[in-house]
Design an enzyme around this catalytic site. Sequence first.
Site, PDB file in Angstrom:
ATOM      1  N   ASN A 164      58.885  14.658 -49.488  1.00 16.31           N
ATOM      2  CA  ASN A 164      60.070  15.101 -48.754  1.00 16.31           C
ATOM      3  C   ASN A 164      60.980  13.895 -48.549  1.00 16.31           C
ATOM      4  O   ASN A 164      60.531  12.827 -48.150  1.00 16.31           O
ATOM      5  CB  ASN A 164      59.652  15.691 -47.396  1.00 16.31           C
ATOM      6  CG  ASN A 164      60.818  16.286 -46.650  1.00 16.31           C
ATOM      7  OD1 ASN A 164      61.931  16.345 -47.159  1.00 16.31           O
ATOM      8  ND2 ASN A 164      60.587  16.729 -45.433  1.00 16.31           N
ATOM      9  N   SER A 191      54.414  18.512 -45.041  1.00 17.87           N
ATOM     10  CA  SER A 191      55.637  17.747 -45.235  1.00 17.87           C
ATOM     11  C   SER A 191      56.425  18.301 -46.414  1.00 17.87           C
ATOM     12  O   SER A 191      55.894  18.512 -47.495  1.00 17.87           O
ATOM     13  CB  SER A 191      55.289  16.279 -45.486  1.00 17.87           C
ATOM     14  OG  SER A 191      56.461  15.534 -45.695  1.00 17.87           O
ATOM     15  N   GLY A 192      57.734  18.542 -46.196  1.00 18.76           N
ATOM     16  CA  GLY A 192      58.594  19.089 -47.237  1.00 18.76           C
ATOM     17  C   GLY A 192      58.705  20.591 -47.228  1.00 18.76           C
ATOM     18  O   GLY A 192      59.399  21.171 -48.069  1.00 18.76           O
ATOM     19  N   GLY A 235      52.088  19.692 -40.298  1.00 14.89           N
ATOM     20  CA  GLY A 235      51.134  20.718 -40.694  1.00 14.89           C
ATOM     21  C   GLY A 235      49.810  20.077 -41.066  1.00 14.89           C
ATOM     22  O   GLY A 235      49.616  18.861 -41.004  1.00 14.89           O
ATOM     23  N   GLU A 241      47.079  18.392 -43.118  1.00 16.94           N
ATOM     24  CA  GLU A 241      47.247  17.440 -44.208  1.00 16.94           C
ATOM     25  C   GLU A 241      45.917  17.165 -44.901  1.00 16.94           C
ATOM     26  O   GLU A 241      44.916  16.835 -44.244  1.00 16.94           O
ATOM     27  CB  GLU A 241      47.840  16.117 -43.700  1.00 16.94           C
ATOM     28  CG  GLU A 241      49.289  16.248 -43.243  1.00 16.94           C
ATOM     29  CD  GLU A 241      49.935  14.912 -42.937  1.00 16.94           C
ATOM     30  OE1 GLU A 241      49.200  13.907 -42.889  1.00 16.94           O
ATOM     31  OE2 GLU A 241      51.165  14.877 -42.745  1.00 16.94           O
ATOM     32  N   SER A 251      61.336  13.428 -44.302  1.00 15.32           N
ATOM     33  CA  SER A 251      60.094  13.884 -43.668  1.00 15.32           C
ATOM     34  C   SER A 251      60.007  13.365 -42.236  1.00 15.32           C
ATOM     35  O   SER A 251      60.214  12.178 -41.973  1.00 15.32           O
ATOM     36  CB  SER A 251      58.896  13.380 -44.479  1.00 15.32           C
ATOM     37  OG  SER A 251      57.685  13.707 -43.832  1.00 15.32           O
ATOM     38  N   SER A 252      59.701  14.260 -41.297  1.00 13.07           N
ATOM     39  CA  SER A 252      59.499  13.856 -39.901  1.00 13.07           C
ATOM     40  C   SER A 252      58.150  13.161 -39.794  1.00 13.07           C
ATOM     41  O   SER A 252      57.110  13.753 -40.113  1.00 13.07           O
ATOM     42  CB  SER A 252      59.534  15.070 -38.976  1.00 13.07           C
ATOM     43  OG  SER A 252      60.781  15.697 -39.019  1.00 13.07           O
ATOM     44  N   THR A 290      61.737  20.831 -40.187  1.00 11.61           N
ATOM     45  CA  THR A 290      62.880  20.279 -39.445  1.00 11.61           C
ATOM     46  C   THR A 290      64.108  21.170 -39.584  1.00 11.61           C
ATOM     47  O   THR A 290      64.818  21.422 -38.604  1.00 11.61           O
ATOM     48  CB  THR A 290      63.189  18.862 -39.957  1.00 11.61           C
ATOM     49  OG1 THR A 290      62.019  18.040 -39.792  1.00 11.61           O
ATOM     50  CG2 THR A 290      64.345  18.255 -39.191  1.00 11.61           C
TER      51      THR A 290
END
Length: 1108
Positions: free
Chosen positions: A157, A107-108, A387, A389, A160-161, A112
């Site tokens: 992020n 994330s970040g 990704g 985690e 973040s998605s 996206t």
Amino acid sequence: MEVKTSLLDNMIGVGDMVLLEPLSEDSFIENLRNRFDHNEIYTYIGSVVISMNPYRSLPIYTPDKVEEYRNRNFYELSPHIYALADEAYRSLRDQDKDQCILITGESGAGKTEASKLVMSYVAAVCGKGQEVNKVKEQLLQSNPVLEAFGNAKTVRNDNSSRFGKYMDIEFDFKGDPLGGVISNYLLEKSRVVKQPRGERNFHVFYQLLSGASDDTLKKLKLDRDFSKYNYLSLDSAVVNGLDDAANFRTVRNAMQIVGFMEDEVQSVLELVAAVLKLGNIEFKPESRCNGIDESRIKDKNDLKEMCELLGTEQSVLERAFSYRTVEAKLEKVSTTLNVAQAYYARDALAKNLYSRLFSWLVTRINESIKAQTKARHKVMGVLDIYGFEIFEENSFEQFIINYCNEKLQQIFIELTLREEQEEYIREGIEWTNIEYFNNAIICDLIENHQNGILAMLDEECLRPGTVTDETFLDKLNTICAEHQHFESRLSKNSKFITDHSLPHNCFRIQHYAGKVLYRAEGFVDKNNDLLYRDLSQAMYKANHSLMKQLFPEGNPAKVNLKRPPTAGFQFRASVGTLMRNLQTKNPNYIRCIKPNDKKASHIFTDSLVCHQVRYLGLMENVRVRRAGYAFRQAYESCLERYKMLCKRTWPHWRGPAREGVEVLMADLKVPADEFSYGRSKIFIRNPRTLFFLEERRRQCLQDLATLIQKIYRGWKCRSNFLLLKKSQIVVAAWYRRYAQHNRYQKIKSATTVVQSYTRGWQARKLLRELKYQKRCVEAVTTISAFWHGTQARRELRRLKEEARRQHAVAVIWAYWQGLKVRREYRKFFRANAGKKIYDFTIQRIMQKYFLGLKNTMPSMSPVDKSWPAKPYRFLDGVHTELRRTFHLWRCKKYRSQFTEEKKAVYEEKLEASEIFKDKKALYASSVSQPFMGDYLEISKNPKYQKLNSAVDEKVLLADVVNKINRANGKGTARIFLLTKKSVVLADQKTGQVKASVPLPDLTSVSVSTQSDGFFALKLKEGSASAVKGDFLLSSEHLIEIITKLHRTGATAEDSEQLNIDISDEFLVQFKHDKVCVKFIQGAPKNGNSVSCKRKNNRLLEVSVPTTA
């Protein structure tokens, strides 16, 4: 000539990690740092792109950059995400190979944004056209909608998605997009009811409260204050750099572009508001007489408003929160819920309502963007998914996310090795087995249908009896204790190993990216994802348009006693489908890395980047690519780049490219074991060999540059000398020409002077002769004239003397006669002297008055009201009567100049004054405008020939008006024709008659008192023309239209007097409904134009700008 560059030219660090020498984790990180510090955020590992998030805007995504990478070889330019997108698109378009682009990272890291860049590049390079552009716009605008409902602010992020997205973009045979299909994976719905500290709920909640209008919020029963909603965290409600109000408007616009109807958008917002209201419902304990605790709702106001939004009965939903019905075959057992169970049911309903709404949005978007043709399509898939985690506390969500990444790593290694092997076979190079870590054993540990962790979790959730996270962990310890990639406190103790970093309620899995410690707490509940049947049935009974689609299991007629599939089972099936889909396509990889945790530019944290490099398996990827040959290049490109290193190949090689490369490598004495010849490429084993060639090329380029400079300087000096020589010749030629020209001009000038003097002497001689002759003639004439004058004067004196004598006689005789008369009448004169003097005086005064009036007469204009002042009081009556008589005579003279047409115009102006003066604000501006009648010249314009032939009578007025639509208040252009018998409305473009109304069917005309051009033609009830209702029109010539209608109706034999209704509010009949048209004054907008808006089904509001 186009100058081609290469990946190796002007390289900062190493552009392709396969060429990194020496290869180690430290050198890998240092190379990334070096390139990041120089704003080079993209690096290759073969065909894999590593993307570093710069946390700022870089000028590398301009339209010029798109054209620079368009139709270029992958290694031809410096690393860029556009190179990968172009390679994938050209392979799909030219080679008919389906493509997929896998974007991974934590994330970040910029996943996206990377997917947006890929889609925007493909949209920029594919075909153009109205339909194609519409499809591209819909595909691109689906992103803001999904981001609003699926993205949230996290500590890592701001956007973040919180879901995985896979989009298949479908193309036709030309490479133009036809549509797409979106698949979503594992929305983090637990975020709806609870967010970690420093994070927010999904964006749409904050966007709705910040950007919606007050009217919309009132309809949704919401307040702008975030603190009034329990589901919204307050510590991060406002995020720097995020404008929730502007983003809400962007999302509304995107939904409209994608194809959402207005009622669908309203339904979605109602469900979002219902989720917020649901979080405010709180429960209190209440003890029954039998000692059983049950729950009751504290404040029912939020429940009431939520039920109004969903269209369900409050009592039904209140009971569903207090009781649970369990069905077993033919039996139904109802149990009460305590406070904890009631809160669980509330949160479960909120999570299911939001997650199902999100799935409905994805389905709805797919309906809009799907390809319309059923022919076979080329497909490019873009996967944007979480990704790997590793958090301080990892739960069920991290477990299945990491399982998905294990599967992606497995398919990545398999497809990479397969691609390498296929290229070696295609080029005829001997394939050597490559040793690498196969993570299939980890995938089997998780997904095995009998002994896998997911299978045991499902089995534990489905078995009867008491099921807890501890029983699930005990089962794992029993079955997986001996697995080399599984660790727990119990399995360690059984091996007499003490590990205090492993708590009792946790287990650890050795993933390909490292060890991850999972807390077993919550695994069973999150896998169950249970929603009580009472709540499903209550939602199904709601009158809301989406409820029956979102909760189909709540249908009482289709009760299914089977337990719904678990979250783990559903995700494993989705991942299996995704993997099978990816294996049918040619993969392209983008590995996203974030350089720091501060979301700041120019900061590179080695430990964080090293951690991501490890769990992304980038070092493993480099080793796989370097296991055989590190670098390969086509013979033509290799010969073009290095041909200057050999005299036999420089400057031109006439034979085949492969033979040229062989001569080149032999001349450079490169060891034979350092390279191999393929069918179309040369393969270089060690990067040192490539760097040796590059160093020799650099030195050779320096020598060539020196030679080019020497030749250029010689050429420049020779060119300068030749230019000076040529210039000297030109200057000499021009000077000789100039000298000869001056000499010629002097000779010509002297000749001209001599000629002029000669001609002047001759002319003067002739002039003297002519003057002498003229003087002789004039002398004779003068003498003759003097003689005749003397004779005439003598005769005149004689005649004058004779006349004086005759006059003297007459005067004497007159005086004598007068004396005789005076003596005779002297006695009569003295008796009447006073009256005669008075009459004479009055006569002189009147004569003076009329002569003065003649000189001071006013102008002939009828509007001129000036008149000379009266000189004497006794002339008052005469003075006034003369003024009146003069005005009447002046008006008669003015009227005598008028034609019949002009008289009719003034009569119409007079009638317009009687109708509208001091009644309508628009009248004053129409006084100076002439009434032209036929503004379209309908009889002369060939465009309206068909319409002119359709109208039998003479056209009194022809103009373009706007017919107002009651649905939206917008106008449609129509041609307005007025004849002596009817009113005709026709289409402006085609000239087709839309409506013809006889004048007897018109009862009245309604207009406002303001300066607008709106008017309503009201028809007689029951007439044939009144079937579709009255007409609401607007025109710039309203005064003229109403006046001519009034005059025509008054002169018609079979029609009554037309009524003119002037009011700021009147009713208009539209088919079966009456609509009120209301005129208000507002601030000037849209260029001071009048605007008409539909307020509801019974009201049209016309806003008229306030005039200064």
